[in-house]
Enzyme design. Sequence first.
Site, PDB file in Angstrom:
ATOM      1  N   ARG A  94      -1.226  -3.840   8.800  1.00 54.02           N
ATOM      2  CA  ARG A  94      -2.602  -4.553   8.489  1.00 54.02           C
ATOM      3  C   ARG A  94      -2.570  -5.648   7.825  1.00 54.02           C
ATOM      4  O   ARG A  94      -2.697  -6.902   8.171  1.00 54.02           O
ATOM      5  CB  ARG A  94      -3.503  -3.275   7.958  1.00 54.02           C
ATOM      6  CG  ARG A  94      -5.042  -3.956   7.787  1.00 54.02           C
ATOM      7  CD  ARG A  94      -5.574  -4.895   6.793  1.00 54.02           C
ATOM      8  NE  ARG A  94      -5.135  -4.548   5.404  1.00 54.02           N
ATOM      9  CZ  ARG A  94      -5.126  -5.300   4.604  1.00 54.02           C
ATOM     10  NH1 ARG A  94      -5.712  -6.651   4.640  1.00 54.02           N
ATOM     11  NH2 ARG A  94      -5.104  -4.782   3.286  1.00 54.02           N
ATOM     12  N   ASP A  95      -2.282  -5.674   6.621  1.00 53.81           N
ATOM     13  CA  ASP A  95      -2.126  -6.969   5.483  1.00 53.81           C
ATOM     14  C   ASP A  95      -0.982  -8.030   6.010  1.00 53.81           C
ATOM     15  O   ASP A  95      -1.244  -9.033   6.066  1.00 53.81           O
ATOM     16  CB  ASP A  95      -1.924  -6.486   4.174  1.00 53.81           C
ATOM     17  CG  ASP A  95      -2.316  -7.558   3.180  1.00 53.81           C
ATOM     18  OD1 ASP A  95      -1.996  -8.540   3.476  1.00 53.81           O
ATOM     19  OD2 ASP A  95      -2.702  -7.199   2.038  1.00 53.81           O
TER      20      ASP A  95
ATOM     21  N   HIS B 114      -2.126  -3.382  -5.865  1.00 52.37           N
ATOM     22  CA  HIS B 114      -1.957  -4.211  -4.472  1.00 52.37           C
ATOM     23  C   HIS B 114      -1.463  -5.528  -4.815  1.00 52.37           C
ATOM     24  O   HIS B 114      -2.232  -6.229  -4.973  1.00 52.37           O
ATOM     25  CB  HIS B 114      -3.195  -4.152  -3.534  1.00 52.37           C
ATOM     26  CG  HIS B 114      -3.047  -4.819  -2.441  1.00 52.37           C
ATOM     27  ND1 HIS B 114      -3.152  -3.945  -1.179  1.00 52.37           N
ATOM     28  CD2 HIS B 114      -3.271  -6.183  -2.108  1.00 52.37           C
ATOM     29  CE1 HIS B 114      -2.989  -5.022  -0.165  1.00 52.37           C
ATOM     30  NE2 HIS B 114      -3.098  -6.101  -0.551  1.00 52.37           N
TER      31      HIS B 114
ATOM     32  N   HIS C 102       0.296  -8.938  -4.199  1.00 59.11           N
ATOM     33  CA  HIS C 102       0.995 -10.065  -3.496  1.00 59.11           C
ATOM     34  C   HIS C 102       2.020 -10.779  -4.074  1.00 59.11           C
ATOM     35  O   HIS C 102       1.863 -11.098  -5.447  1.00 59.11           O
ATOM     36  CB  HIS C 102      -0.139 -11.054  -2.926  1.00 59.11           C
ATOM     37  CG  HIS C 102      -0.886 -10.458  -1.948  1.00 59.11           C
ATOM     38  ND1 HIS C 102      -0.361 -10.623  -0.333  1.00 59.11           N
ATOM     39  CD2 HIS C 102      -1.951  -9.562  -1.716  1.00 59.11           C
ATOM     40  CE1 HIS C 102      -1.350  -9.990   0.381  1.00 59.11           C
ATOM     41  NE2 HIS C 102      -2.383  -9.255  -0.692  1.00 59.11           N
TER      42      HIS C 102
ATOM     43  N   CYS D 204      -3.990 -13.041   3.436  1.00 60.49           N
ATOM     44  CA  CYS D 204      -5.360 -12.832   3.641  1.00 60.49           C
ATOM     45  C   CYS D 204      -5.920 -14.263   4.221  1.00 60.49           C
ATOM     46  O   CYS D 204      -5.742 -15.166   3.711  1.00 60.49           O
ATOM     47  CB  CYS D 204      -6.139 -12.612   2.350  1.00 60.49           C
ATOM     48  SG  CYS D 204      -7.981 -12.343   2.985  1.00 60.49           S
TER      49      CYS D 204
ATOM     50  N   ASN E 126       2.775  -9.640   0.670  1.00 62.16           N
ATOM     51  CA  ASN E 126       2.808  -8.507  -0.286  1.00 62.16           C
ATOM     52  C   ASN E 126       4.155  -7.973  -1.146  1.00 62.16           C
ATOM     53  O   ASN E 126       5.172  -8.399  -0.512  1.00 62.16           O
ATOM     54  CB  ASN E 126       2.454  -7.148   0.230  1.00 62.16           C
ATOM     55  CG  ASN E 126       0.652  -7.135   0.671  1.00 62.16           C
ATOM     56  OD1 ASN E 126       0.675  -7.544   1.557  1.00 62.16           O
ATOM     57  ND2 ASN E 126       0.154  -6.509  -0.455  1.00 62.16           N
TER      58      ASN E 126
END
Length: 301
Positions: A15-16, A209, A211, A242, A251
């Site tokens: 996803r990310d 989370h 990055h 993002c 990430n």
Amino acid sequence: MTLPARIHMTEVGPRDGLQNEGRPVSTEAKAAFVRALVEAGHTELEITSFVRPDRVPQLADAAELCALLGPPPEGVLYTALVPNVRGLERALEVGTIGKVGVFTAASESFNRHNVNASIQKSIERFVPVIEGAREAGLAVRGYVSTAMGCPYEGPVNPQKVLEVARDLHQLGCDDISIGDTIGAATPADVIRVLDVLLPEIPVERIALHLHDTRGQALANALEGLRRGVVSYDVSAGGLGGCPFAPGASGNLATEDFVFMLDGLGIETGIDLERLREASALIEADVGHALASRVYRAPPLA
Ligand code: HMG
Ligand code: MG
């Protein structure tokens, strides 16, 4: 230094990791990537987003991906982002998503760019989403983005992070993922934010989370471990970013984190070699070299 004996990872690469890639990745390639990540030992994988397809075209095939993958193997959870009730309905329709993630931020400007709403409005939107998810037997995660820096506003007050995290906690989120969306934090920022959060939010409900835009993610995660945080979001090969956060790159790379945790004797359940195979698959599809240092280094004899 007392560190947790075991930690939990949410693999957000599909996803990310992929949402920020310009070159289209086929649904079949995404499914192969997810399967390979499960083979490597991941038990929780954020596989896609049910957001507006025109806003995140790379993940427009969310339903097709879920159909292709079918139900997750025993003991594995497929999760997905849902910004609103429409997203939840789409996630429920596919029938294989076991947990949904709602997402807001600690800074107004980023939230408007990301979800076209104020922080307050986005939290109001979550009420029926969380209720609906619960009724359907799904777990729910809440994200607080820009917790350690905003691409539009700069530094963010940890008290604001607490306010938003508290709302998500009170709404019943099972876990709350604290996002350093643009990789602005150093360990000092992680300490500042956790010092404010931990007296109010149970540590087992918090995920980090991180990055890695400025190469701080591992050091920041180590600070989380020191504070007893046991849940981390990671992305195979260090993919990620993002589209609505200018300058945000990958990430915390799963390989880099697993290598460090193996060295610290902290159990992850992940097989580093199988993980490299998963990353190699997606590297061919995205068409550029992956950032993870451990992925690129030769295996140690
Ligand atoms: P909006 O335009 O304000 O929504 O979008 P709206 O309610 O006004 O609806 C407008 C149109 O969109 C309507 O269609 C809706 O049906 C449709 P029309 O009637 O005009 O034909 N629509 C949808 N279609 C499909 N799925 C949906 C959906 N919702 C509305 N769920 C919205 C608001 C939030 C949906 C939009 O701004 C959006 O999709 N944004 C994308 C946000 C995103 O995916 N960002 C990246 C993920 S977050 C992230 O990366 C950070 C994180 O990693 C943590 C960190 O790093 O900090 C999690
Ligand atoms: Mg992110």
